[in-house]
Structures are given as C-alpha cells and as structure tokens.
Enzyme design. Structure first.
Site, PDB file in Angstrom:
ATOM      1  NE  ARG A   1      51.413  70.566  -2.429  1.00 30.88           N
ATOM      2  CZ  ARG A   1      51.280  69.761  -3.642  1.00 30.88           C
ATOM      3  NH1 ARG A   1      50.013  69.278  -4.398  1.00 30.88           N
ATOM      4  NH2 ARG A   1      51.459  71.057  -5.223  1.00 30.88           N
TER       5      ARG A   1
ATOM      6  CD  GLU B   1      48.979  64.735   0.200  1.00 30.04           C
ATOM      7  OE1 GLU B   1      47.635  63.769   0.321  1.00 30.04           O
ATOM      8  OE2 GLU B   1      49.024  65.373  -0.679  1.00 30.04           O
TER       9      GLU B   1
ATOM     10  NE  ARG C   1      49.557  55.889  -6.228  1.00 28.46           N
ATOM     11  CZ  ARG C   1      48.830  55.671  -7.812  1.00 28.46           C
ATOM     12  NH1 ARG C   1      48.478  55.966  -8.363  1.00 28.46           N
ATOM     13  NH2 ARG C   1      49.645  54.044  -7.996  1.00 28.46           N
ATOM     14  CG  HIS C   2      49.496  60.814  -1.756  1.00 30.26           C
ATOM     15  ND1 HIS C   2      48.380  59.363  -1.825  1.00 30.26           N
ATOM     16  CD2 HIS C   2      49.179  61.953  -2.265  1.00 30.26           C
ATOM     17  CE1 HIS C   2      48.144  60.225  -2.792  1.00 30.26           C
ATOM     18  NE2 HIS C   2      48.306  61.778  -3.093  1.00 30.26           N
TER      19      HIS C   2
ATOM     20  CD  GLU D   1      48.095  64.516 -10.289  1.00 32.44           C
ATOM     21  OE1 GLU D   1      46.955  64.582  -9.890  1.00 32.44           O
ATOM     22  OE2 GLU D   1      49.294  65.663 -10.082  1.00 32.44           O
TER      23      GLU D   1
ATOM     24  CB  SER E   1      49.431  68.619 -12.885  1.00 28.84           C
ATOM     25  OG  SER E   1      49.517  69.577 -11.901  1.00 28.84           O
TER      26      SER E   1
ATOM     27  NE  ARG F   1      52.544  61.072  -6.535  1.00 27.89           N
ATOM     28  CZ  ARG F   1      51.402  61.383  -6.909  1.00 27.89           C
ATOM     29  NH1 ARG F   1      50.398  62.268  -7.965  1.00 27.89           N
ATOM     30  NH2 ARG F   1      50.742  62.167  -5.661  1.00 27.89           N
TER      31      ARG F   1
HETATM   32  P1  AMO Z   1      50.108  69.112  -8.185  1.00 31.33           P
HETATM   33  O1  AMO Z   1      50.001  69.837  -6.992  1.00 31.33           O
HETATM   34  O2  AMO Z   1      48.812  68.671  -9.094  1.00 31.33           O
HETATM   35  O3  AMO Z   1      50.394  71.133  -8.611  1.00 31.33           O
HETATM   36  O4  AMO Z   1      51.167  68.320  -7.583  1.00 31.33           O
HETATM   37  C1  AMO Z   1      52.393  68.223  -8.726  1.00 31.33           C
HETATM   38  C2  AMO Z   1      52.474  67.571  -8.996  1.00 31.33           C
HETATM   39  O5  AMO Z   1      53.454  67.263  -7.607  1.00 31.33           O
HETATM   40  C3  AMO Z   1      53.579  65.571  -7.103  1.00 31.33           C
HETATM   41  N1  AMO Z   1      52.881  65.756  -6.093  1.00 31.33           N
HETATM   42  C4  AMO Z   1      53.114  64.767  -5.149  1.00 31.33           C
HETATM   43  N2  AMO Z   1      54.243  63.569  -5.187  1.00 31.33           N
HETATM   44  C5  AMO Z   1      54.277  63.190  -4.342  1.00 31.33           C
HETATM   45  N3  AMO Z   1      53.428  63.484  -2.780  1.00 31.33           N
HETATM   46  C6  AMO Z   1      52.575  64.430  -2.596  1.00 31.33           C
HETATM   47  N4  AMO Z   1      51.872  64.579  -1.290  1.00 31.33           N
HETATM   48  C7  AMO Z   1      52.861  65.594  -3.558  1.00 31.33           C
HETATM   49  N5  AMO Z   1      51.904  66.544  -4.337  1.00 31.33           N
HETATM   50  C8  AMO Z   1      51.578  66.471  -5.535  1.00 31.33           C
HETATM   51  C9  AMO Z   1      52.359  64.561  -8.163  1.00 31.33           C
HETATM   52  C10 AMO Z   1      52.375  66.045  -8.926  1.00 31.33           C
HETATM   53  O6  AMO Z   1      51.556  65.706 -10.089  1.00 31.33           O
HETATM   54  N6  AMO Z   1      51.146  73.774  -8.574  1.00 31.33           N
HETATM   55  C11 AMO Z   1      50.708  73.025  -9.377  1.00 31.33           C
HETATM   56  C12 AMO Z   1      51.586  72.235 -10.986  1.00 31.33           C
HETATM   57  C13 AMO Z   1      51.317  73.523 -11.640  1.00 31.33           C
HETATM   58  O7  AMO Z   1      50.108  73.649 -11.782  1.00 31.33           O
HETATM   59  O8  AMO Z   1      52.527  74.177 -12.928  1.00 31.33           O
HETATM   60  C14 AMO Z   1      50.842  71.864  -7.711  1.00 31.33           C
HETATM   61  O9  AMO Z   1      51.092  71.849  -6.886  1.00 31.33           O
HETATM   62  O10 AMO Z   1      53.751  64.894  -8.883  1.00 31.33           O
END
Ligand code: AMO
Length: 455
Positions: free
Chosen positions: A235, A237, A243-244, A378, A381, A429
């Site tokens: 990502r 970000e 948390r990212h 979070e 999801s 997380r």
């Molecule tokens: P989403 O984008 O919410 O959903 O990502 C799912 C989970 O991945 C973790 N996450 C991260 N952890 C750390 N740094 C980040 N930048 C980051 N981005 C996401 C979180 C998040 O809840 N395809 C859907 C999932 C699905 O529907 O099956 C998805 O990617 O814990």
C-alpha cells in the site's frame, strides 16, 4: 594474532533451555554475550541463544583451556589465559564455550556454566546504543541496526508469539478444509479502490505491486471453494501513523457458497482459537511482554455502521452517514467499545467494487460487509462478494473504473462463479492486539513506510 577463533569442529551440545538436570556434565554452548558483570577476580557473562540465557562464570583461578586443533584459533592451558580472554569480550560478541554445568539457585533457570574452553567467534567491535534488556526506546536508531535490535528480549518475545500465531492460523484453516494458495504480487490493475498503488516496470509495461490478493482469491473459489493466503500486501500509504505500513502481511480467506455472516463466524472463531493457542504456548513470552491476552467470548458484538454514526453524533462529534471514521471518531469508538467487535453493513459507496449490495439503492445502499475492530484499530475487513458479471460490471462503472481493465477477471464470471465471501486480516495489527506492541513497525521484522526503504 587474531583474537577471533574459527568454529572448527565445535558444535553446540545444548541450548540454554536444555541445561536443567545437567549438573556436573560437560556442555558446549553457543550464542552471543548479552551482558557482562566484572567483579575483579570473577566475571559473570550472560550467554544468550535462541531459547534464552545462561550465566557463564569465569574465575581468575578456575578453568582450563586445553590446546585446540590447528587453525581453530588461540587457546591456552592456563586458567588465567581463559580469564584474560573472557575479559576481552564485549556485549554482542558471538562465542562458543565448553564447560561444566552447575546448579545455582539464583541463576536463570537454576543453572550456570563454568567454562573450560572458549572460542571467540566474532568479537563485537562497537556497542549498540541500547541494551538487549531495555523495553521501549526511540525507533529510528534501533531500525538502523534492526538485526541487532531484534536481539532485544522484548522483540524476540513478540516474534515468537508471531510464529505461533501463524502456526495457529494455518492449523485452524487447514482443519476446516481451506487450501493454502499463492497469488501474483505483480499485477496489472488495482483491486482496492481507496489504497494507492506502487507502480513497477514489468518488462516494457507499467504494472503494480498487489494491494491485496482479492480478485485472485475470489477466482480460486471456483476450483477450490475454500482458500487462504498469507502473503505481503503493498500500500503506497503516505501517512506516518503507528498502524500503517507500506508492506504488510495479510491473512486472506475466501470461501464459496457462504455469505458475510458465515465468514464472520469463521473469523471470530479463528481469533478465539489463535489467542487460546498462543496463550498456552507462549507463557514466558507474555510474561516478558507484561500482557495476558484474553480469549474473547463469542459471538463478538456486532454494531451496524449507522448505529455507530448515531452514537458518535450523540456524543457531539461531527460525522455524517457515508463518511469514513476519522482519527477522532475511531478514538471515541475505542473508548466506548473495548476488545474485539464487528462493524457491519457499511454503505455500499464506501466499500470496494466487488462488495455485494445488501439492500437500498443509490447513495443509501448498504453492503454485506464488515470490519473487525479492536478498540480503535481496524484488524480485518470482509464482505459477501458480487458473483454475477453484469452486477460487477455495473459496480465497476459506478465507482469510475473501466470494465475493460478487468476483462481477465470478468471472463471467469462466465463460467459459473459460485456465491462467495471472505476477509483480509492484517497480521501485524492482529499481533499488536495480542502483544500490546504500540507501533506496527515493531510487529514486523523490517518495516517499510514512507520514510524507510532500508535496511
Ligand atoms: P483492507 O484494505 O481493509 O481490505 O485490508 C485488510 C486488512 O489489512 C490490514 N491493512 C494494513 N495493515 C498495515 N498497514 C496497511 N497499510 C494496511 N492496509 C490494510 C488491515 C485491514 O483490516 N481485500 C480486502 C479484504 C477482503 O475483503 O477480503 C482488503 O484488502 O488490518
């Protein structure tokens, strides 16, 4: 002459965890020096290996060091020689000792070792700016020498919990008939609308690092029904939060012939199982971390998105139906709702294009979707997915995406795509919720974020 010795034919006979009941026996130990206490005629050296620590006691008047094989480094039969070499040791040096184990009530695990011979395998030339016993320290100086930072007992405990967590996740999913899969990390189109992509060169074309295995895991339900993948997601970000990450590990699960309610039960069952498993297996680690994770009671609480919007408005916070929760909203949710809980039935407009619409139309439409939260964090999801081609095409257009770019995916829907649902769980997380680690960078070995691409 070099102060350092070769490993030669020495091999470890025991780990620090295997010394109980070894009173009077000769052992060969290897590891690094985690601390030194010099009392003049007696030197206490803590030797740390992958399992823990053992105290070595060097006395000026005790010990011997018979001659070693040629090329194996320096040694001498004299006790004072062994003692003077021990005094050259610095913290973090890698050493091997042969010595006699001795019961000692006050030593860690009740055993210490009186070395007879020592090989200094690598003498540390500089002292790190932190002790392996310290708990919380500024991040950047640590990350610059992350491999050394990971010798800290606190982080070693975190990563042993991580190891067991992964084992328990795999066991839980394997037992329920899920197949572990691996999907491409170099991809041609985005799957998660909101999250930014990392572009890469792919021969003569532009491509991207995968934001998630979303479309592939959905496709794989066609052949295998129940699949999971544990792999990196990327990502771009730009945010600097605790948390990212730009590269995280996601536990992705997908199942055919079920909906989001079913996969929420799978997810909460997995959370409870995994916590129970690590609690049992990682007692020492949790005592080091100073936490005692609770196994959540099931079913976890479920709150509708609209219910929480009303709650936040009731608390005087500014937020409208259709807005995402910002930092202050999450903070308020976290102080009202403790532990794990679900937020369900999000507005369809807020969820990715593959999410099934539940009811309602246009701006008011709800989706069959959920987030798993831990306080304000979070953790996962998921949703029921669209399994009809025309519906998926319409949703792509509605979100301003070009169906042509997804032709490779849409074509699969011509061959009887079963109804399916799934979730993605952020491993770092989840690990934070179990270990109490406050910065996600300490829940991964080598964090990647906007500021950091090395080490
Ligand atoms: P989403 O984008 O919410 O959903 O990502 C799912 C989970 O991945 C973790 N996450 C991260 N952890 C750390 N740094 C980040 N930048 C980051 N981005 C996401 C979180 C998040 O809840 N395809 C859907 C999932 C699905 O529907 O099956 C998805 O990617 O814990």
């Amino acid at each position: 002459m070099s102060l350092e010795d070769d490993l030669g034919d020495w091999r470890r006979s025991h780990y620090s965890s295997e010394l109980q009941g070894m009173d009077g026996r000769e052992v060969t130990l290897m590891g690094y020096v985690s601390s030194i206490r010099d009392h003049g005629n007696i030197l206490f050296v803590m030797l740390a290996d992958k399992d823990g620590e053992v105290q070595l006691v060097f006395k000026r008047s005790e010990g011997s060091e018979p001659s070693a094989e040629p090329g194996a480094g320096s040694s001498s039969p004299s006790p004072s020689h062994l003692f003077s070499r021990a005094r050259m040791l610095r913290e973090h040096s890698s050493i091997a000792v042969k010595g006699i184990a001795r019961s000692m009530k006050n030593a860690p695990r009740g055993v210490e070792v009186i070395p007879r011979e020592m090989r200094i395998l690598s003498l540390a030339s500089s002292a790190p700016p932190f002790s392996v016993y310290s708990r919380s320290l500024p991040l950047d100086p640590r990350l610059d020498i992350r491999a050394v930072d990971l010798r800290r007992h606190y982080l070693r405990a975190v990563f042993r919990v991580r190891h067991n967590l992964l084992k328990a996740i795999r066991a839980y999913l394997d037992e329920r008939g899920f197949l572990e899969v691996s999907t491409p990390k170099m991809i041609s189109t985005a799957s998660e609308g909101g999250a930014a992509l990392f572009p890469i060169f792919y021969f003569d074309r532009e491509a991207f690092l995968a934001q998630s295995p979303q479309l592939y895991k959905e496709q794989l339900t066609l052949a295998f029904e129940k699949v999971y993948e544990i792999a990196p997601i990327f990502r771009a970000e730009p945010s600097r939060t605790n948390r990212h990450l730009a590269e995280a590990i996601s536990v992705d699960v997908e199942q055919a012939f079920v909906d989001y309610e079913d996969v929420m039960r799978t997810l909460e069952g997995m959370i409870a199982h995994v916590i129970g498993y690590v609690k049992e297996r990682c007692r020492e680690e949790f005592s080091m971390l100073g936490v005692d994770p609770a196994i959540p009671e099931l079913p976890l609480p479920r709150y509708r998105y609209s219910q929480l919007i009303d709650m936040l408005k009731g608390e005087g916070l500014r937020i409208e139906w259709g807005d995402d929760f910002g930092t202050e909203h999450l903070k308020a949710l976290g102080s009202a709702l403790k532990g794990y809980y679900f937020i369900v039935d999000w507005p369809a407009s807020m969820r990715p294009f593959y999410t099934k619409v539940k009811d309602g139309e246009g701006r008011d439409a709800l989706s069959e979707s959920f987030d798993l939260m831990y306080g304000d964090l979070e953790v996962s999801s998921g949703s029921t997915r669209i399994n009809r081609k025309d519906e998926l095409m319409a949703r792509l257009k509605r979100q301003g995406l070009k169906p042509e770019s997804f032709a490779y995916h849409l074509t699969v829907f011509d061959y009887g795509m079963p109804p399916h649902a799934g979730f993605g769980l952020g491993l770092e997380r989840f690990l934070m919720t179990i270990t109490g680690v406050e910065n996600i960078r300490d829940a991964t070995f080598y964090p990647r974020d906007i500021d950091r691409l090395v080490p």
